[in-house]
Every structure is written in C-alpha cells, then in structure tokens.
Design a protein around this motif. Structure first.
Motif, PDB file in Angstrom:
ATOM      1  N   THR A   1      -4.690   4.806   1.334  1.00 26.56           N
ATOM      2  CA  THR A   1      -4.596   5.239   1.963  1.00 26.56           C
ATOM      3  C   THR A   1      -4.750   5.433   3.133  1.00 26.56           C
ATOM      4  O   THR A   1      -3.990   5.763   4.358  1.00 26.56           O
ATOM      5  CB  THR A   1      -4.307   6.832   1.854  1.00 26.56           C
ATOM      6  OG1 THR A   1      -5.386   6.903   1.494  1.00 26.56           O
ATOM      7  CG2 THR A   1      -4.286   7.456   0.298  1.00 26.56           C
TER       8      THR A   1
ATOM      9  N   ARG B   1       0.418  -1.446  -0.136  1.00 27.70           N
ATOM     10  CA  ARG B   1       0.088  -0.033  -0.349  1.00 27.70           C
ATOM     11  C   ARG B   1       0.581   1.292  -0.370  1.00 27.70           C
ATOM     12  O   ARG B   1       0.698   1.574  -0.865  1.00 27.70           O
ATOM     13  CB  ARG B   1      -0.801  -0.329   1.153  1.00 27.70           C
ATOM     14  CG  ARG B   1      -2.415  -0.932   1.208  1.00 27.70           C
ATOM     15  CD  ARG B   1      -2.906  -0.917   2.643  1.00 27.70           C
ATOM     16  NE  ARG B   1      -3.854  -1.486   2.136  1.00 27.70           N
ATOM     17  CZ  ARG B   1      -5.364  -2.059   2.409  1.00 27.70           C
ATOM     18  NH1 ARG B   1      -5.470  -0.048   2.842  1.00 27.70           N
ATOM     19  NH2 ARG B   1      -5.868  -1.903   2.716  1.00 27.70           N
TER      20      ARG B   1
ATOM     21  N   ASP C   1      -8.903   2.124  -1.396  1.00 27.06           N
ATOM     22  CA  ASP C   1      -8.227   3.606  -0.923  1.00 27.06           C
ATOM     23  C   ASP C   1      -7.059   3.188  -0.224  1.00 27.06           C
ATOM     24  O   ASP C   1      -6.926   2.726   1.101  1.00 27.06           O
ATOM     25  CB  ASP C   1      -9.272   4.338   0.006  1.00 27.06           C
ATOM     26  CG  ASP C   1      -8.269   5.878   0.829  1.00 27.06           C
ATOM     27  OD1 ASP C   1      -7.600   5.962   0.663  1.00 27.06           O
ATOM     28  OD2 ASP C   1      -9.568   6.106   1.461  1.00 27.06           O
TER      29      ASP C   1
ATOM     30  N   GLN D   1      -3.868   7.895  -4.689  1.00 27.86           N
ATOM     31  CA  GLN D   1      -5.126   7.897  -3.466  1.00 27.86           C
ATOM     32  C   GLN D   1      -5.626   6.714  -3.426  1.00 27.86           C
ATOM     33  O   GLN D   1      -6.576   5.734  -3.541  1.00 27.86           O
ATOM     34  CB  GLN D   1      -5.840   9.369  -3.637  1.00 27.86           C
ATOM     35  CG  GLN D   1      -5.108  10.071  -2.547  1.00 27.86           C
ATOM     36  CD  GLN D   1      -5.759  10.971  -3.709  1.00 27.86           C
ATOM     37  OE1 GLN D   1      -5.640  11.900  -4.484  1.00 27.86           O
ATOM     38  NE2 GLN D   1      -5.724  12.483  -2.009  1.00 27.86           N
TER      39      GLN D   1
ATOM     40  N   SER E   1       2.312   9.113  -5.529  1.00 28.52           N
ATOM     41  CA  SER E   1       1.212   9.635  -4.301  1.00 28.52           C
ATOM     42  C   SER E   1      -0.673   9.185  -4.938  1.00 28.52           C
ATOM     43  O   SER E   1      -1.358   9.789  -5.218  1.00 28.52           O
ATOM     44  CB  SER E   1       1.105  10.393  -4.504  1.00 28.52           C
ATOM     45  OG  SER E   1       3.217  11.286  -4.525  1.00 28.52           O
TER      46      SER E   1
ATOM     47  N   TRP F   1       2.161   2.348  -2.777  1.00 32.23           N
ATOM     48  CA  TRP F   1       1.531   2.778  -4.471  1.00 32.23           C
ATOM     49  C   TRP F   1       1.044   4.472  -3.632  1.00 32.23           C
ATOM     50  O   TRP F   1       1.175   5.350  -4.333  1.00 32.23           O
ATOM     51  CB  TRP F   1       0.411   2.290  -4.039  1.00 32.23           C
ATOM     52  CG  TRP F   1       0.495   1.444  -5.099  1.00 32.23           C
ATOM     53  CD1 TRP F   1       0.167   0.053  -4.879  1.00 32.23           C
ATOM     54  CD2 TRP F   1       0.241   0.917  -6.415  1.00 32.23           C
ATOM     55  NE1 TRP F   1       0.271  -1.136  -6.308  1.00 32.23           N
ATOM     56  CE2 TRP F   1       0.683  -0.186  -7.629  1.00 32.23           C
ATOM     57  CE3 TRP F   1      -0.005   1.932  -7.631  1.00 32.23           C
ATOM     58  CZ2 TRP F   1       0.483  -0.154  -8.478  1.00 32.23           C
ATOM     59  CZ3 TRP F   1       0.568   2.212  -9.224  1.00 32.23           C
ATOM     60  CH2 TRP F   1       0.685   0.419  -9.515  1.00 32.23           C
ATOM     61  N   SER F   2       0.395   4.851  -2.674  1.00 31.37           N
ATOM     62  CA  SER F   2       0.751   5.945  -2.578  1.00 31.37           C
ATOM     63  C   SER F   2       1.245   6.783  -1.477  1.00 31.37           C
ATOM     64  O   SER F   2       0.875   8.641  -1.574  1.00 31.37           O
ATOM     65  CB  SER F   2       0.370   5.569  -0.174  1.00 31.37           C
ATOM     66  OG  SER F   2       0.508   5.081   0.627  1.00 31.37           O
TER      67      SER F   2
END
Length: 469
Positions: free
Chosen positions: A148, A113, A146, A124, A122, A116-117
């Motif tokens: 994030t 995660r 999501d 979302q 960055s 990717w975030s």
C-alpha cells in the motif's frame, strides 16, 4: 477438529470436533464415570480476519536446479505457517491476477503495486521470493512488503536462508522465514520454529516422551524407558525436559537433556508419588507435587541441581497438585507466582500463591477446575473446567481462559465432551490441548480467539502436551 488446509483458495470455517478424553491421572476418576454417557457435540469456529492484515503469498520462483518436491515443500509449509499464525488473512491463490515480482526492483513499478493492493485482491502485505541450489545448498531469498506504500518504500523484511537442498531443509527455511515475517509485522515471536513435547502410548501400554514441530511434523521419540511416563515439561531454554517415571512402583521426577537425549541427575524423594514438574521462568528451579511428607500431596520447589528443597503448602486432609509457574509475575510477588490445584474446598479448584507459599488466593470459579497453564506474558491462565459439576447437566471438561485484567473468563471450546491439559505457545495466541476417547486421545492446537484449529496427531494415544517456548 479439522486441520488448516494447505494453499486454501478461500477462507473457510473449520469445524472443531473435540471428543471425550481419557481420565486425568489425579482427582478425576469419579468425574469420568459421571460423564461417560454424554453425547458428542461440535462447535463451529469462525475465522473472522477482523483487524488482520490481508496477505498474499505467491509461490516462490525457483530455478531448474531446485527439485520439485523441495519447491512444493517450501511453498506449502510457508503458506500453512502464515495461515496458522492467526494474525493474517490469506488471500487465496486462485484470485491472483497481478504479476508476481521477480525481484525487489519490480516493486518500483507503481502499477504492479496497485494491481496487488487494489480490488479485487486488496492485499496489504505481499510475501515473495526466489530459490536456487548452489554447491549442494538450497538458497532462499524472502521478502515482505507493504504494497500500500508508494514505490521506493514499504520493505518490511529482506532475508536470505541457506540449508541442505532436501525437503527437510526447505521445511526448516519455511519455518524460520514465517517466524521472521510474523515478527516483522509487529506481532512478536512466531510459533513455526517451536516444538511440542507429549506422551505417546504404544498398543502394549508403554509410554514414552515424544516431541514434534508445532504443526505435528517431525515426530521424534525422546525416551526409551518402556514404562509409565507422563507430564513432560520443556525447560525455558529448550535444552532439558522434566517428566515423571514409575520406578519400581514409585513415581519420581526425571530430567532429560534434549541435546544429548541422556538422563540427568535429580533427587529421588521419600514417598511413592512426586509429579507435575513445572519450570521456573529462569529455568533454575522446579515446582512439583509430592507426598514425601505424609499422605497428602503438597507443593514444593527445588533447585534443578537438587539443592534448596522448599515446601510451599501444608494441607490437612486434602491434596495440592499441578503447579504452574507464572512466567511474568506481578511486581512484589516474593520469588514469583505459582498457580496450582487444591481440593481444600472439596472439589478441585485453582489457587494462586507467591512462590514462597504465601498469600494463596482462589480463582472465583466453582465447579471442577484443573490443569492451569499461564500465558507467557502472565496475563492469562488457561485451564480445564466443568462449570456445573454435580448437576444433572454438568457437561464435561472444556478449555477456558481466565483474564487477570478483566477478572473474568472466556470459553475456548464449546461442546459436551472433554478437553484437557492446555499449554500456551510463546506467542500468547495459541494453545495446544488433548481431546479424544480413552486410550485414543489426540492433540490439537487452536488460537485463543478460536480460529485456525488443527489436529496434530491421528494414531495411537497421545496426551499431556507441553508447548516449548
């Protein structure tokens, strides 16, 4: 106007190049002559991405049983649908360095995660999925997360789709998945599964009603009447189509079933011109313009079954045309609310009245205004306008949007050419319109913020689009 790119690796600034359209059927012949010598201009449309989710959509993992062309179709159409939604910023695939999840279980890994975030991606919102072929059917599982959120949370969508294992089946799945994603993001219904009706003219001058997907694909001829046809309007439930046909020199409104492609009964009125059909929000009535009561065009309403004819306007020496029914009228409007074009002030102007004909009120525009089209939420009105008509620097038709909350307008197209016949999509964010030189008019879409312009047609003469809701 350039179309949105497939699988873009970076966000671009498409260039919008609207061109001079053909003369409007009503009230515009003199205007076109005045504008014939205007030089072409262009306007740059910038996709800002402000307040939009940053989204990554890696290619779905496919089993060896899925044909390559089916894989490519699903991945490309899904990307384009989300890009054209105008509510997300697509992170280019050339930037993807994070591992692509094989299943939801992979997202229990906090480092995945974070990959990717965190910068540089960055992201979302992450869309991923799988596809397989079983018993001759294409099975697609699609997910929206999501990323994030910490492991164990953030799931926004998990859905399975089944269709024939063809490019057409993959295309349909991609459209439905895209609309489900937009809805899951909280933006309401998407536009990927919608259709646009329009008039296509043959080289010999014959006109027919066609429909196509919102992105210009899947074009289908709907009428085979071999004559003069215009003003197609899709019913609110998408099952019927109203349009105008020349019958032995008289222009009359016709109804067509989109389920059977057969004509439906509808009255033939006195006079030689009945046109501009507009559906009521519940689909039980049509508003239209006609000269059945005298030399001038007046606005009428009628039940779709042919009963309850009601005259709304009573002019003396001027015309009232182009009615458009407000899908969400304000409370207290008797029978609803209708916008229309009237020449009572010499130049055509846009007025709004209650659906019983009472309380006609002119929008404070001036110039030459026409082709009103309500947004589905009833808060905005798109229209074509020459603001300074009559001056040496009159310019040409551009598309504008009137905001009833601020009681002001914004200009959607910025050029010295003519753009006409705007029609809203059901998401309140997109508009289709026509633009081009006479006898070679083409159709375009653009978001109401000026982003994601796309050209839908490229050959022949295509005009008077209507976006089905």
């Amino acid at each position: 106007m350039g179309s949105g790119q497939s699988h873009p690796d970076v966000q671009t600034k498409p260039t919008m190049k609207p061109r001079l359209t053909r003369c409007m059927r009503i009230l515009c012949a003199v205007l076109l002559l005045a504008l014939a010598g205007v030089a072409q201009d262009q306007a740059n449309i910038v996709i800002t991405g402000t307040s939009k989710f940053h989204m990554a959509v890696p290619d779905f993992r496919a089993s060896s049983a899925v044909p390559k062309e089916v894989q490519d179709t699903l991945n490309q159409v899904l990307w384009n649908d989300l890009y054209q939604s105008a509510v997300v910023v697509m992170v280019g695939r050339s930037l993807y360095t994070a591992p692509v999840p094989n299943s939801e279980a992979d997202l229990n890994n906090a480092s995945l995660r974070s990959a990717w975030s965190s910068a540089p991606l960055s992201v979302q919102r992450l869309v991923f999925g799988t596809m397989d072929v079983q018993a001759g059917g294409l099975m697609v599982s699609g997910y929206l997360y999501d990323v994030t959120q910490p492991p164990g949370g953030g799931r926004l969508l998990a859905r399975r789709y089944v269709n024939p294992d063809t490019t057409e089946g993959a295309r349909s799945i991609a459209h439905h998945l895209a609309d489900d994603i937009i809805n899951a993001l909280g933006f309401g219904p998407g536009i990927a599964t919608t259709q646009i009706a329009y008039i296509h003219s043959t080289p010999g001058g014959q006109q027919e009603v066609w429909t196509m997907d919102y992105d210009g694909a899947n074009k289908q001829q709907r009428t085979h009447l071999k004559g003069i046809i215009y003003s197609p309007r899709i019913s609110p439930d998408g099952t019927e189509l109203a349009f105008v046909q020349s019958i032995h020199g008289d222009f009359q409104i016709r109804l067509l079933s989109l389920l059977t492609n057969r004509l439906l009964p509808f009255p033939h009125f006195r006079g030689n011109l009945s046109e501009s059909p507009a559906w009521s929000p519940d689909g039980t009535k049509l508003a239209f313009a006609s000269n059945m009561s005298g030399p001038n065009m007046e606005i009428y309403t009628i039940n779709v079954n042919g009963s309850g004819l009601l005259r709304l306007t009573h002019s003396r020496g001027y015309d009232n045309v182009s009615p458009a029914w407000n899908p969400k009228p304000p409370k207290g409007s008797p029978g609803g609310q209708i916008a229309y074009v009237s020449s009572r002030a010499n130049l055509p102007q846009i007025y709004i009245m209650n659906a019983d004909g009472s309380d006609p009120t002119r929008l404070p525009l001036g110039g030459f205004a026409s082709s009103p089209s309500w947004s589905p939420n009833g808060l905005m009105l798109a229209f074509a306008w020459v603001r300074n008509y009559g001056s040496r620097n009159a310019g040409a038709f551009d598309i504008y949007i009137w905001n009833f909350g601020t009681k002001n307008y914004i200009q959607l197209t910025h050029n010295e050419q003519r753009n006409d016949f705007p029609s809203w999509a059901r998401d309140n964010r997109h508009i289709v319109f026509e633009s081009g030189p006479p006898f070679h008019t083409q159709l375009y879409t653009v978001a109401a913020d000026g982003s994601v312009p796309a050209q839908l047609t490229t050959s022949g003469n295509n005009e008077m689009p209507n976006w089905g809701q």
